[in-house]
Design an enzyme around this catalytic site. Sequence first.
Site, PDB file in Angstrom:
ATOM      1  N   ASP A   1       0.879  -1.163   0.000  1.00  0.00           N
ATOM      2  CA  ASP A   1       0.000   0.000   0.000  1.00  0.00           C
ATOM      3  C   ASP A   1       0.925   1.223   0.000  1.00  0.00           C
ATOM      4  OD1 ASP A   1      -2.389   1.574   0.394  1.00  0.00           O
ATOM      5  OD2 ASP A   1      -1.777   1.779   2.487  1.00  0.00           O
TER       6      ASP A   1
ATOM      7  N   ASP B   1      -0.148   5.211   1.057  1.00  0.00           N
ATOM      8  CA  ASP B   1      -0.381   6.236   2.081  1.00  0.00           C
ATOM      9  C   ASP B   1      -0.424   5.625   3.479  1.00  0.00           C
ATOM     10  OD1 ASP B   1      -0.883   8.788   0.539  1.00  0.00           O
ATOM     11  OD2 ASP B   1      -2.289   7.436  -0.447  1.00  0.00           O
TER      12      ASP B   1
END
Length: 218
Positions: free
Chosen positions: A7, A9
Amino acid sequence: MQAVIFDMDGLLIDSEPFWKQAEFDVFSSVGVNVTEDLTALTAAMTTREVTEFWFAKQPWKDASLEEVENRVVERVKYLIETQGQAMHGVHNLLNSLQEAKVKIGLATNSPKDIIPSVLQRLNIADYFMAYSSAEEVTKGKPAPDVYQLTLEKLGIEAHQCIAFEDSLGGVKAALAAGIKPIAVPHTDEYDHEKFDLASYKLRSLSEFNHQIGKSLLA
């Protein structure tokens, strides 16, 4: 372990405060009363979903949804490019994966335009063989689409791959794609039972070693 998908953020870069700042700055500028309790609901949404959320709550007249969404993205890009910092352990982990000849991908709900800004700011672009944004698929996380697209780009099967995620929606997306997810929750959420859904849990990326990956895929 043939591949790892990250991922972005809150996992690679500490950018979530930038999204909150941009959300407040941009939506306030069109007359929306942005409140802390409601921004807690928008944290896991795509930028388009956030824009539609605030418009439904407090419609504005002088700009299209697309214009406002683009303002949010440009504000976040600026903050990332001028202030962005890597999360603990990012560089060492990417380096060790590359040395082990593990394919590295990225799957994010963020707009595609923001990905290069993050990779360049952190000086990690050369590690990634593929990246995908929720903009490229029908549904963002917690749907599996963005993970499935990244697997396709990497040329890897789900059972050969692990994922790193800091959110429950991301963990669910990886699981739905058939990938074993490792959760790296934010400090204040580390002990929350919702992350029991993950295949493994770490306090930071620096805690990972290749034995963990091998044991998950055994």
